[in-house]
Design a protein around this motif. Structure first.
Motif, PDB file in Angstrom:
ATOM      1  N   LEU A   1      -0.603   6.519  -6.297  1.00 10.47           N
ATOM      2  CA  LEU A   1      -1.872   6.900  -5.682  1.00 10.47           C
ATOM      3  C   LEU A   1      -1.849   8.284  -5.048  1.00 10.47           C
ATOM      4  O   LEU A   1      -2.913   8.886  -4.863  1.00 10.47           O
ATOM      5  CB  LEU A   1      -2.286   5.852  -4.645  1.00 10.47           C
ATOM      6  N   LYS A   2      -0.679   8.800  -4.710  1.00  9.84           N
ATOM      7  CA  LYS A   2      -0.619  10.131  -4.109  1.00  9.84           C
ATOM      8  C   LYS A   2      -1.042  11.228  -5.092  1.00  9.84           C
ATOM      9  O   LYS A   2      -1.293  12.360  -4.701  1.00  9.84           O
ATOM     10  CB  LYS A   2       0.783  10.427  -3.594  1.00  9.84           C
TER      11      LYS A   2
ATOM     12  N   VAL B   1      -8.225   9.865  -2.947  1.00 12.53           N
ATOM     13  CA  VAL B   1      -7.663   8.519  -2.821  1.00 12.53           C
ATOM     14  C   VAL B   1      -6.419   8.570  -1.930  1.00 12.53           C
ATOM     15  O   VAL B   1      -6.218   7.698  -1.073  1.00 12.53           O
ATOM     16  CB  VAL B   1      -7.309   7.947  -4.211  1.00 12.53           C
ATOM     17  N   ASP B   2      -5.588   9.596  -2.126  1.00 11.80           N
ATOM     18  CA  ASP B   2      -4.358   9.700  -1.339  1.00 11.80           C
ATOM     19  C   ASP B   2      -4.660   9.864   0.146  1.00 11.80           C
ATOM     20  O   ASP B   2      -3.990   9.288   1.006  1.00 11.80           O
ATOM     21  CB  ASP B   2      -3.511  10.868  -1.844  1.00 11.80           C
TER      22      ASP B   2
ATOM     23  N   MET C   1      -5.829   6.620   1.622  1.00 13.87           N
ATOM     24  CA  MET C   1      -4.689   5.711   1.720  1.00 13.87           C
ATOM     25  C   MET C   1      -3.842   6.045   2.946  1.00 13.87           C
ATOM     26  O   MET C   1      -3.407   5.142   3.681  1.00 13.87           O
ATOM     27  CB  MET C   1      -3.835   5.803   0.457  1.00 13.87           C
TER      28      MET C   1
ATOM     29  N   SER D   1       2.536   1.667  -3.421  1.00 16.61           N
ATOM     30  CA  SER D   1       1.515   2.086  -4.386  1.00 16.61           C
ATOM     31  C   SER D   1       1.181   3.563  -4.207  1.00 16.61           C
ATOM     32  O   SER D   1       1.010   4.306  -5.182  1.00 16.61           O
ATOM     33  CB  SER D   1       0.247   1.245  -4.218  1.00 16.61           C
ATOM     34  N   TYR D   2       1.104   3.978  -2.948  1.00 20.27           N
ATOM     35  CA  TYR D   2       0.850   5.388  -2.665  1.00 20.27           C
ATOM     36  C   TYR D   2       1.991   6.265  -3.190  1.00 20.27           C
ATOM     37  O   TYR D   2       1.745   7.283  -3.847  1.00 20.27           O
ATOM     38  CB  TYR D   2       0.698   5.584  -1.158  1.00 20.27           C
TER      39      TYR D   2
ATOM     40  N   GLY E   1      -5.586   4.837   5.933  1.00 16.26           N
ATOM     41  CA  GLY E   1      -5.485   3.382   5.987  1.00 16.26           C
ATOM     42  C   GLY E   1      -4.134   2.906   6.488  1.00 16.26           C
ATOM     43  O   GLY E   1      -4.040   1.919   7.223  1.00 16.26           O
ATOM     44  N   LEU E   2      -3.072   3.619   6.119  1.00 17.49           N
ATOM     45  CA  LEU E   2      -1.735   3.237   6.565  1.00 17.49           C
ATOM     46  C   LEU E   2      -1.577   3.418   8.073  1.00 17.49           C
ATOM     47  O   LEU E   2      -0.866   2.657   8.730  1.00 17.49           O
ATOM     48  CB  LEU E   2      -0.680   4.051   5.811  1.00 17.49           C
TER      49      LEU E   2
ATOM     50  N   ALA F   1       0.829  -1.206   0.000  1.00 19.15           N
ATOM     51  CA  ALA F   1       0.000   0.000   0.000  1.00 19.15           C
ATOM     52  C   ALA F   1       0.865   1.259   0.000  1.00 19.15           C
ATOM     53  O   ALA F   1       0.577   2.231  -0.706  1.00 19.15           O
ATOM     54  CB  ALA F   1      -0.925  -0.003   1.212  1.00 19.15           C
ATOM     55  N   SER F   2       1.948   1.247   0.778  1.00 17.35           N
ATOM     56  CA  SER F   2       2.826   2.421   0.859  1.00 17.35           C
ATOM     57  C   SER F   2       3.532   2.687  -0.464  1.00 17.35           C
ATOM     58  O   SER F   2       3.615   3.833  -0.921  1.00 17.35           O
ATOM     59  CB  SER F   2       3.871   2.235   1.969  1.00 17.35           C
TER      60      SER F   2
END
Length: 490
Positions: free
Chosen positions: A318-319, A324-325, A328, A313-314, A331-332, A310-311
């Motif tokens: 995704l950032k 979405v960012d 995320m 991908s961010y 979520g982290l 996830a990190s």
């Protein structure tokens, strides 16, 4: 800067060396970074371009990287001490040549920006001018011993051997010793700060405060006296710390161009040139391997894998997507709580996850609003690099964040009044004091953000904020009091 004592005097006196063309290497010499490695790392944010970039021989690779990920010569980490020396050489009338294994497109852009070099000799998409090839090209252009050369690593040894005189820039001890053998040394330059200090800074140990969240499930489960719970949670804490540090480094490497345009992030070790991108890749690999090993030992490999994927991908993509960012990031934070529950043997409750979700969403919005506020204050910037927001989005983001803060307080209040709280605590009514404390703390974070006092990360800000410490102490005291049936005793 390290320079031989007579160097400046030679320039002023019109020494014969001035008549010798000075050929200057780019990567690691004129700049502290490596343009090829930077380009490849930049390509990670555009994975669809990687097959095209990686096709062909070395020279063709450099040409494709230069086309896909062109550098911004205005923001590169130049060796300022050496650059000042070159300017004095040019003022004294010396012919300067940028002689680099980097692609000609990159070399021409840098030479045009500096307006310092009389000529550029570089890789051209077919011939890779490194080591022996560069030495042959310079001998063909200026003749054997017809030029001086400034370089920095072992690949420059053949060029130094063919040169009349040499300048050693930012080289290792072994390279300096080999370069000096039988050579006339004009000058030596350093420039990078102590690597160990920069490595520690790149790992961002101050960010490890976030990983204290792994202990929350153990606290809420009243398991502070369980040795096994502490062992598992501590292992999870260290695993998150080293994994997060490895991902921070990957994030910095993928964001080099954006960080160099940021008023504070430009001082980070990789953006400033204090550490080379190649060192960063090696550090990230070792830290991630250590995190995987520790998580496997504590039975939380799946948690760390989810967090790492996830990190990354961010960081990679995704950032750049608005909202979405933010989700995320929230979520982290939440994954840390989940990991702590699994490692300690006390799974996080749905109440804890619901409260944490809204709280972390608010904190993620604090971080993004702070960033966009800084952009709004900076002249000439209409949006942040690799972000999907504009300064005009700040009011709605603030609204989202404040709503999330109050939602977290509502969830906490519902828990305090629930049968679950009555079953877990002897005096659950004391927990009502936590609700206004948590809400006050979040409101204060938002007020600090609006006033421009917030740092890049609200958790790091809170770790240095005395009011936050007082709030945390009061919350902890109330939890202990509620757990000890203090209200009924009184």
């Amino acid at each position: 800067m390290l320079a031989s004592p007579d160097t400046m005097e030679l320039i002023r006196s019109g020494d014969a060396r001035i008549a010798t063309p000075l050929c200057v290497d780019l990567d690691g010499t004129l700049i502290f970074s490596d343009t090829l490695v930077e380009g490849l790392l930049s390509g990670l944010t555009h994975p669809q371009q990687l097959p095209r970039m990686l096709a062909g021989n070395r020279a063709a690779l450099k040409r494709r990287v230069a086309e896909v990920a062109p550098v911004d010569p205005r923001t590169l980490p130049y060796n300022t001490g050496f650059l000042a020396f070159l300017k004095e050489q040019r003022a004294a009338g010396r012919y300067l040549v940028l002689a680099t294994a980097a692609d000609a497109q990159i070399a021409q852009a840098i030479a045009g920006h500096l307006d310092l070099f009389d000529e550029v000799i570089a890789s051209d998409g077919q011939r890779n001018l490194k080591g022996e090839a560069k030495a042959a090209a310079l001998v063909e252009r200026f003749g054997e011993k017809g030029f001086a050369y400034a370089g920095n690593d072992r690949s420059d040894l053949p060029v130094w051997k063919a040169a009349r005189s040499i300048i050693i820039v930012n080289a290792s001890r072994s390279t300096r010793e080999q370069a000096r053998i039988g050579a006339e040394v004009e000058a030596e330059f350093g420039g990078r700060p102590a690597p160990l200090r920069s490595m520690i800074k790149a790992m961002r140990p101050h960010q490890w405060a976030k990983n204290v969240l792994v202990f929350v499930p153990m606290v809420t489960a009243h398991a502070l006296g369980e040795a096994a719970a502490w062992t598992g949670a501590l292992g999870m804490f260290v695993a998150f710390c080293v994994t997060a540090s490895g991902i921070y480094i990957l994030n910095d490497l993928s964001d080099l161009a954006a960080d160099r345009r940021h008023p504070r992030k430009r001082l980070r070790p990789f953006a400033s040139g204090a550490l080379s991108p190649a060192v960063g890749v090696a550090m990230a690999a070792m830290l991630l391997a250590l995190g995987i090993g520790l998580s496997a030992a504590t039975g939380t490999l799946a948690i760390i894998a989810i967090y790492a994927i996830a990190s990354v991908s961010y960081s990679v993509a995704l950032k750049e997507f608005p909202l979405v960012d933010i989700f995320m990031l929230a979520g982290l934070y939440t994954v840390r709580v989940l990991g702590g529950g699994v490692a300690s043997g006390h799974t996080a409750s749905l109440w804890l996850l619901a409260f944490s979700g809204f709280l972390f969403l608010s904190l993620a919005l604090v971080k993004r609003v702070e960033e966009m506020t800084a952009v709004a204050r900076s002249s000439g910037n209409r949006t942040a690099a690799r972000r999907g927001y504009f300064p005009g989005d700040i009011p709605i983001l603030q609204t989202f964040g404040c709503a999330s803060a109050f939602a977290s307080a509502v969830v906490l209040a519902l828990f305090v009044g629930s049968t679950a709280a009555s079953a877990q605590y002897g005096s659950p009514e004391l927990l009502w004091g936590i609700v206004p404390l948590i809400l006050f703390w979040q409101c204060r974070l938002w007020l600090s953000t609006v006033r421009g006092h917030m740092h890049d990360d609200p958790i790091v800000y809170a770790a240095h904020d005395w009011v936050s410490w007082i709030v945390a102490g009061c919350v902890f005291a109330l939890v202990l009091a509620a757990d000890s049936n203090l209200a009924h005793i009184l």
